[in-house]
Scaffold this active site. Structure first.
Site, PDB file in Angstrom:
ATOM      1  N   ASP A  42       4.402 -15.036  15.826  1.00 11.92           N
ATOM      2  CA  ASP A  42       4.599 -16.133  16.773  1.00 11.92           C
ATOM      3  C   ASP A  42       5.962 -16.810  16.678  1.00 11.92           C
ATOM      4  O   ASP A  42       6.293 -17.642  17.518  1.00 11.92           O
ATOM      5  CB  ASP A  42       3.504 -17.185  16.579  1.00 11.92           C
ATOM      6  CG  ASP A  42       2.123 -16.636  16.895  1.00 11.92           C
ATOM      7  OD1 ASP A  42       2.030 -15.449  17.271  1.00 11.92           O
ATOM      8  OD2 ASP A  42       1.145 -17.385  16.760  1.00 11.92           O
ATOM      9  N   CYS A  53      -7.757 -18.417  16.000  1.00 13.09           N
ATOM     10  CA  CYS A  53      -8.412 -18.400  17.317  1.00 13.09           C
ATOM     11  C   CYS A  53      -9.876 -18.824  17.223  1.00 13.09           C
ATOM     12  O   CYS A  53     -10.527 -19.055  18.241  1.00 13.09           O
ATOM     13  CB  CYS A  53      -8.334 -17.011  17.940  1.00 13.09           C
ATOM     14  SG  CYS A  53      -6.647 -16.408  18.140  1.00 13.09           S
ATOM     15  N   LYS A  64     -14.043  -8.574  44.613  1.00 10.95           N
ATOM     16  CA  LYS A  64     -15.210  -9.169  43.981  1.00 10.95           C
ATOM     17  C   LYS A  64     -16.254  -8.068  43.899  1.00 10.95           C
ATOM     18  O   LYS A  64     -16.599  -7.485  44.923  1.00 10.95           O
ATOM     19  CB  LYS A  64     -15.720 -10.325  44.844  1.00 10.95           C
ATOM     20  CG  LYS A  64     -16.248 -11.474  44.056  1.00 10.95           C
ATOM     21  CD  LYS A  64     -16.441 -12.703  44.925  1.00 10.95           C
ATOM     22  CE  LYS A  64     -16.422 -13.933  44.041  1.00 10.95           C
ATOM     23  NZ  LYS A  64     -16.541 -15.168  44.789  1.00 10.95           N
ATOM     24  N   ARG A 105      -4.727  -6.802  -3.733  1.00  9.58           N
ATOM     25  CA  ARG A 105      -3.565  -6.179  -3.100  1.00  9.58           C
ATOM     26  C   ARG A 105      -2.273  -6.348  -3.895  1.00  9.58           C
ATOM     27  O   ARG A 105      -1.233  -5.854  -3.487  1.00  9.58           O
ATOM     28  CB  ARG A 105      -3.376  -6.734  -1.687  1.00  9.58           C
ATOM     29  CG  ARG A 105      -4.614  -6.568  -0.824  1.00  9.58           C
ATOM     30  CD  ARG A 105      -4.358  -6.795   0.634  1.00  9.58           C
ATOM     31  NE  ARG A 105      -5.605  -6.672   1.379  1.00  9.58           N
ATOM     32  CZ  ARG A 105      -5.700  -6.782   2.694  1.00  9.58           C
ATOM     33  NH1 ARG A 105      -4.608  -7.009   3.412  1.00  9.58           N
ATOM     34  NH2 ARG A 105      -6.859  -6.657   3.303  1.00  9.58           N
ATOM     35  N   ARG A 158       0.841  -1.199   0.000  1.00 11.46           N
ATOM     36  CA  ARG A 158       0.000   0.000   0.000  1.00 11.46           C
ATOM     37  C   ARG A 158       0.875   1.248   0.000  1.00 11.46           C
ATOM     38  O   ARG A 158       0.579   2.228  -0.672  1.00 11.46           O
ATOM     39  CB  ARG A 158      -0.928  -0.019   1.217  1.00 11.46           C
ATOM     40  CG  ARG A 158      -2.159   0.832   1.063  1.00 11.46           C
ATOM     41  CD  ARG A 158      -3.278   0.454   2.031  1.00 11.46           C
ATOM     42  NE  ARG A 158      -2.818   0.330   3.389  1.00 11.46           N
ATOM     43  CZ  ARG A 158      -2.914  -0.792   4.122  1.00 11.46           C
ATOM     44  NH1 ARG A 158      -3.467  -1.870   3.620  1.00 11.46           N
ATOM     45  NH2 ARG A 158      -2.468  -0.816   5.352  1.00 11.46           N
ATOM     46  N   SER A 210      -4.110 -16.313   6.021  1.00 11.16           N
ATOM     47  CA  SER A 210      -5.024 -15.267   6.496  1.00 11.16           C
ATOM     48  C   SER A 210      -6.326 -15.837   7.041  1.00 11.16           C
ATOM     49  O   SER A 210      -7.389 -15.618   6.483  1.00 11.16           O
ATOM     50  CB  SER A 210      -5.315 -14.272   5.357  1.00 11.16           C
ATOM     51  OG  SER A 210      -6.157 -13.246   5.801  1.00 11.16           O
TER      52      SER A 210
END
Lengths: 453, 453
Positions: free
Chosen positions: B287, B45, B365, B73, B24, B41
């Site tokens: 990661d 999770c 709490k 892109r 970009r 991509s």
């Protein structure tokens, strides 16, 4: 301090927080609180849910009873007592016991003026009609609830679409009524950005609540066949079984004015950062007083519950010799209107411009959760920022999911003076059920950075 | 910059964010990305929710397909391509097309090393057994989902009770399996404070998931009558139809090491704040790499999705001549375990003490909503703060309601360096359906202030 007597005039959240804090700091002092109402220390913001039935009984909203104030905190609370005069020159009050009818005099060393606010009655509405309701205190809620139970009204007209008007629209609809909401202009919650207003208007429509715009009340009357009729300036007439007024509030400051205390913004009791009034022995805070606004750097009038409680603590410290300063509000609010949540913190575009700031608004739409996760739905954010510097000034959000505590990210960032760049770099919590990887807050900061710089 | 070729080794979130950002910023550059897997991509999770069926298909987790990367892109993505060697001296890679079997050489000007992490296989577990599963990528999820559909397993053993172990326990239970979770010690999510662990353990029990503590794997085998048997060091045996390993991950950094790149914390690729490796033309993040920790002021190894994405953007800037610095992580996480949400940001008590800080823990709490409002339930907060200064260092929360985005108030406050006093003075959003007047964050700051000072 030792044998001081502190008198609290109006046992609202500010007054009772002040009393509790002062007594905890200096147990030897004597504290007595007077209130016109039957109840003190209740969650007035819960009234819509007590009326709808989501909260069982109106009395469930009471947090601490007068007996518990006496027994657990050593604070004498006198309900159904009307303070008729404050005489600062003699440091005394005249107070009428409404049950007994007697007036007594009480001397004070320090006084807390915390009488709260009262609903505004718009011109043309007769507040004395049996079918006309205000939402101010628990007695109002009880009267409304009894009316619903006994009369089984089918239709309600609500005058005003601020927080109370909107929350009561949901409440009465959930109680089974057909509801019409009238606004003077075109928008509900007109203090909010237009994007928020139109989302809320859409939700009302979806939920079967009719919005009547351009509606300026002219007169109310009781037709022969029962109910109430609202005549509007343009000739339209709305009929219903009950009419509820949610047209905003004003500070209940007459008694303070009569006592010679200085009034400030919108007729609220003027206070400094220590919550002192113009009389050094009288403190004030809560819905009857001005509130210091953190971003404006001056006092304003935004009556909100947390501010009232926080001011009460400041007063409590200062009653017993402290020098606590009230750090100020951001006018953070959140409201539930059926399935939608609308929230805001800081300045609106209009407020920012009225301050002479060159402000711009950036609007984004971003999912509340990972887009593939069930329950994900778009959050609309309006970010107000200063052109040139890019300094964020306020944020407003509306959506079905994940709005309420997300606004607090913005509020915390505004309090801390974070830049848009720093906000865009926050390490926010991500898991698909709660947020996309790029939280709407991060997305908005990023978009705003690009647009503003 | 103009005719540069950027090669991305490992098309994870960091690699693809870097590629997208660089392209970009400088559309004239050439970017190609190589990945071993079939998919790039995707929201890894989300795998637990695709396995449970809450998200329809595993492929729904894909955010952007290779075709869209190419078309929208201008980034060439080669899946099923194994990069076998990086030769920094000649600025080239050797890459094998797994479908065609061919190896080709590609020259690069700048390289992004973003190979991610891989699950740890605990000693005693045979990863080659058909009944043994890891959760690493979409292929793993597909294999597991097919296994569930075809074999209709009734029982699962999960080895490990970190985020993946716990989320998969819920996932498999929702898919109808009886689930046992084994931990080596006594606690689930042992990186969290004990109060959080015990709340999660209670929830597992309530949901019918059995926790097997003190369980050190010795061997896995396939009994004659099918399924899988896990033998533990103490002689206990667990049998099930499938065994899922959630024993943590390690950086996939072998290729980087072979290329002569310096490794750092826990064998992750060492990087500076510009995400440069020890080779000035090779960047790394995500990661497989170290991550700069904002509070520690140094690199650590905490592989998390948002950090990986943020590092990718930094790399993208710097690939094309920028000088962006990664501001760092707070190791903020949130996880859903059945009806409970557990979240954290900043340092745990142990981490703080390991840093040589004199840290204390304050546990509170407080209700998630006005106590009278339906759905209100207690949030347990563990606040870690420095003794003496009172500086907040970390916060952890667990509860049924209102945890996920509330942790971000703490995260924002930690990022901004707010004091406990300033946090206690935040103007947070209040309405009965979303918060008590005194939000749990305010309550916790107040309690901590008193205990620490």
């Amino acid at each position: 301090v030792s044998s001081q007597r502190i008198v609290v005039v109006g046992a609202d959240a500010t007054g009772m927080s002040a009393a509790s804090r002062a007594k905890r700091r200096a147990p030897e002092i004597q504290v007595e609180a007077y209130d016109l109402g039957r109840y003190v220390s209740y969650g007035a913001c819960g009234i819509p849910y007590a009326v709808s039935g989501e909260v069982g009984r109106v009395e469930d909203l009471v947090v601490i009873s007068p007996d518990r104030f006496r027994e657990e905190r050593g604070i004498e609370v006198f309900t159904r007592h009307l303070v008729e005069r404050i005489v600062p020159a003699e440091k005394k009050i005249l107070v009428r016991d409404l049950a007994a009818g007697r007036v007594k005099e009480r001397a004070y060393d320090k006084l807390v003026f915390s009488t709260g606010a009262e609903p505004i009655t718009p011109k043309g509405i007769d507040p004395g009609l049996e079918e006309v309701f205000f939402i101010r205190n628990l007695e109002d809620a009880q009267r409304l609830k009894s009316f619903l139970a006994e009369r089984k009204p089918g239709r309600a007209v609500i005058v005003g679409a601020g927080y109370i008007g909107l929350e009561m629209a949901e409440s009465l609809a959930k109680a089974g009524l057909r509801v019409q909401v009238t606004v003077r202009g075109e928008r509900v919650l007109s203090s909010a950005e237009e994007e928020i207003s139109s989302a809320l208007a859409g939700e009302l429509k979806r939920q079967g609540v009719e919005l009547v715009t351009g509606a300026v009340p002219k007169a109310t009357e009781r037709p022969a066949r029962g109910g109430v009729r609202l005549e509007l300036m343009d000739g339209r007439e709305l009929t219903a079984d009950l009419l509820l007024v949610g047209a905003g509030v004003r500070p209940r400051s007459e008694l303070a004015e009569e006592a010679g205390l200085k009034l400030g913004v919108k007729g609220a009791v003027a206070v400094d950062r220590l919550q002192r009034t113009s009389d050094p022995d009288i403190f004030s805070g809560g819905d009857c007083a001005e509130a210091y606004h953190r971003l404006l750097g001056r006092n304003t009038y935004v009556p909100l519950a947390l501010g009232a409680n926080r001011q009460g603590r400041v007063i409590g410290d200062n009653l017993v010799g402290g020098k606590s300063e009230f750090p100020g509000i951001l006018a953070t609010t959140v409201t539930k209107v059926f399935d939608l949540t609308a929230a805001r913190t800081g300045l609106s575009l209009r407020e920012a411009r009225e301050e002479g700031l060159e402000a711009v608004k950036v609007v984004t739409k971003a999912p509340s959760r990972a887009s593939y996760y069930p329950g994900s739905s778009p959050i609309t954010t309006c970010l107000i920022a200063e052109k040139g510097t890019g300094r964020p000034l306020g944020a407003q959000m509306v959506g079905l999911d994940g709005v309420a505590k997300r606004i607090d990210i913005w509020g915390t960032a505004l309090s801390a003076g974070l830049s848009l760049e720093e906000i865009g770099d926050l390490d926010l919590a991500y898991a698909p059920p709660y947020s996309p990887v790029w939280d709407p807050v991060l997305v908005t900061a990023g978009v705003a950075l690009k647009k503003i710089s």
